[in-house]
Design an enzyme around this catalytic site. Structure first.
Site, short mmCIF file in Angstrom:
data_model
loop_
_atom_site.label_atom_id
_atom_site.label_comp_id
_atom_site.label_asym_id
_atom_site.label_seq_id
_atom_site.Cartn_x
_atom_site.Cartn_y
_atom_site.Cartn_z
N HIS A 132 0.83 -1.20 0.00
CA HIS A 132 0.00 0.00 0.00
C HIS A 132 0.87 1.25 0.00
O HIS A 132 1.88 1.31 0.70
CB HIS A 132 -0.88 0.04 1.26
CG HIS A 132 -2.02 -0.90 1.24
ND1 HIS A 132 -3.30 -0.52 0.90
CD2 HIS A 132 -2.09 -2.23 1.51
CE1 HIS A 132 -4.10 -1.57 0.97
NE2 HIS A 132 -3.39 -2.62 1.34
N HIS B 187 -4.64 -0.87 11.23
CA HIS B 187 -3.60 0.07 11.64
C HIS B 187 -4.09 0.96 12.78
O HIS B 187 -5.28 0.98 13.12
CB HIS B 187 -3.19 0.95 10.46
CG HIS B 187 -4.27 1.88 9.99
ND1 HIS B 187 -5.34 1.46 9.24
CD2 HIS B 187 -4.44 3.22 10.17
CE1 HIS B 187 -6.13 2.48 8.97
NE2 HIS B 187 -5.62 3.56 9.53
N GLU C 265 -9.23 10.40 12.03
CA GLU C 265 -9.82 10.10 10.72
C GLU C 265 -11.34 10.18 10.79
O GLU C 265 -11.99 9.30 11.37
CB GLU C 265 -9.39 8.71 10.25
CG GLU C 265 -7.88 8.52 10.14
CD GLU C 265 -7.51 7.11 9.72
OE1 GLU C 265 -8.41 6.34 9.34
OE2 GLU C 265 -6.32 6.77 9.77
N TYR D 284 -18.59 1.73 0.83
CA TYR D 284 -17.15 1.78 1.09
C TYR D 284 -16.61 0.37 1.16
O TYR D 284 -17.18 -0.49 1.84
CB TYR D 284 -16.87 2.55 2.38
CG TYR D 284 -15.40 2.63 2.74
CD1 TYR D 284 -14.48 3.15 1.85
CD2 TYR D 284 -14.94 2.18 3.97
CE1 TYR D 284 -13.14 3.23 2.17
CE2 TYR D 284 -13.60 2.26 4.31
CZ TYR D 284 -12.70 2.78 3.40
OH TYR D 284 -11.37 2.84 3.72
N HIS E 73 -12.49 7.65 13.67
CA HIS E 73 -11.48 6.78 14.27
C HIS E 73 -10.40 7.67 14.86
O HIS E 73 -9.64 8.32 14.13
CB HIS E 73 -10.89 5.83 13.21
CG HIS E 73 -11.93 4.91 12.63
ND1 HIS E 73 -11.84 4.41 11.35
CD2 HIS E 73 -13.07 4.40 13.16
CE1 HIS E 73 -12.88 3.63 11.12
NE2 HIS E 73 -13.64 3.61 12.19
N HIS F 256 -8.04 0.18 13.99
CA HIS F 256 -9.23 0.00 13.15
C HIS F 256 -8.81 -0.59 11.81
O HIS F 256 -7.63 -0.68 11.49
CB HIS F 256 -9.98 1.32 12.97
CG HIS F 256 -9.15 2.44 12.41
ND1 HIS F 256 -8.29 3.18 13.18
CD2 HIS F 256 -9.02 2.92 11.16
CE1 HIS F 256 -7.69 4.08 12.44
NE2 HIS F 256 -8.11 3.94 11.19
#
Length: 345
Positions: A198, A241, A247, A256, A271, A277
């Site tokens: 990522h 993570h 966030e 989503y 979050h 999460h």
């Protein structure tokens, strides 16, 4: 925390315009020190009539989710539809006309303006390109309002009103580059991994408001648009993570990818920093077993994130009054099982 879609009151029983339907959900800092942010929700069903708003505290980044906004400013008019955003900068007077039940999100920043992120190694082009931002064409009205025109100021987090007998949109022309502007999210040029692993979500940043600490944002506006997923040897959804950012996520349309159930258009989630999460159990199982071949990701959807280096506090309206808090949110992770295997290499 996660919120179900925020309810839009029905007209004509309960008429609400953009200002009367504006609610603060969470925030950090405060406008007097010129450092901080706030996240607001707006739900309305009627247009602002002979009244306007200007924000003495900071800039509004407006994300409509349902219904169009026809925004009149001292600089001209902007029609802003879902999947578009607009920014009304500090001190600009504006009025909002709607065409039925309307809902959306607002990111407010104090002490900084939104700007394009530094592209670094990406180079000259990519992400949100300057050419795709639109500003109004000059427009004015010379209109007397004998019954009174209300000018509302948001100042130090409170609203103050004054009366005058004429429209404030009597500005014939303007010069300079301090203007309101809008942008269509479909214009975003997505950058992503084409090998494995990522890249940081910062590659999806549309606009940023820089903090006093270099490299750490006061607020980023990030989107997760339709794109191709091609990474090999990779768990493709967002990995589990925790981080040093807050966030706040919203959904304009669709589903989503990491939370296909429960996270709905017009709802939201928060979050907080250092809280673990990631994808729900269904997403984990599906992605873990999927054949890794090129696939379209997030087709027909648009999720976004307001990300901040500040620690956000939630208002009483967000926790109680709105009555939209999803108290079962945590259950989406309960079916997750440990797959630890010490023999794996």
């Amino acid at each position: 925390l996660r919120w179900k879609p925020f309810e839009i009151p029905k007209a004509p029983q309960n008429k609400l315009d953009f200002v009367s339907g504006l609610h603060t959900l969470c925030g950090a800092g405060e406008p007097r020190g010129r450092n901080g942010i706030a996240v607001h929700i707006f739900v309305c069903n009627t247009s602002m009539l002979d009244r306007c708003l200007y924000n003495s505290d900071g800039d509004f980044l407006i994300v409509p989710q349902q219904g169009k906004l026809l925004i009149t400013t001292e600089f001209g008019k902007m029609l802003v539809e879902p999947n578009e955003i607009c920014v009304i900068q500090q001190g600009m007077r504006f009025s909002v006309e709607v065409f039925g039940e309307t809902r959306g999100y607002i990111l407010e920043v104090y002490g900084a303006h939104f700007e394009l992120p530094d592209l670094g190694p990406i180079g000259a082009n990519g992400l949100a390109n300057p050419r795709d931002f639109l500003v109004p064409v000059a427009w004015y009205e010379d209109r007397q309002v004998p019954r009174g025109y209300t000018v509302i100021s948001k100042y130090q987090g409170k609203l103050f009103a004054a009366q005058q007998d004429f429209s404030p949109f009597n500005v014939v022309a303007w010069h300079g580059n301090y203007t309101p502007y809008k942008y269509h999210l479909e214009k975003f040029m997505v950058i992503n991994s084409v090998a494995f692993d990522h890249a940081d979500p910062s590659i999806f940043t549309v606009l940023t408001a820089k903090s006093t600490r270099p490299g750490v944002a006061l607020a980023d506006f990030v989107i997760f648009p339709p794109r191709w997923g091609v990474a090999n040897n990779t768990f493709r959804p967002p990995y589990y993570h925790r981080n040093c950012m807050s966030e706040f996520m919203g959904l304009i349309k669709g589903h989503y990818e990491a939370k296909e159930e429960g996270f709905q258009p017009g709802g939201a989630s928060l979050h907080s920093m250092m809280t673990p999460h990631g994808p729900d159990a269904d997403c984990f199982e599906k992605a873990s077993k999927a054949k890794l071949e090129p696939e379209r990701v997030a087709e027909g959807t648009m999720a976004f994130m307001f990300e901040s280096s500040l620690s956000l506090a939630v208002t009483k309206w967000g926790l109680q009054t709105s009555n939209r808090l999803d108290k079962n949110y945590y259950k989406c992770w309960e079916p997750l099982k440990s797959h630890f295997n010490q023999k794996c290499k």
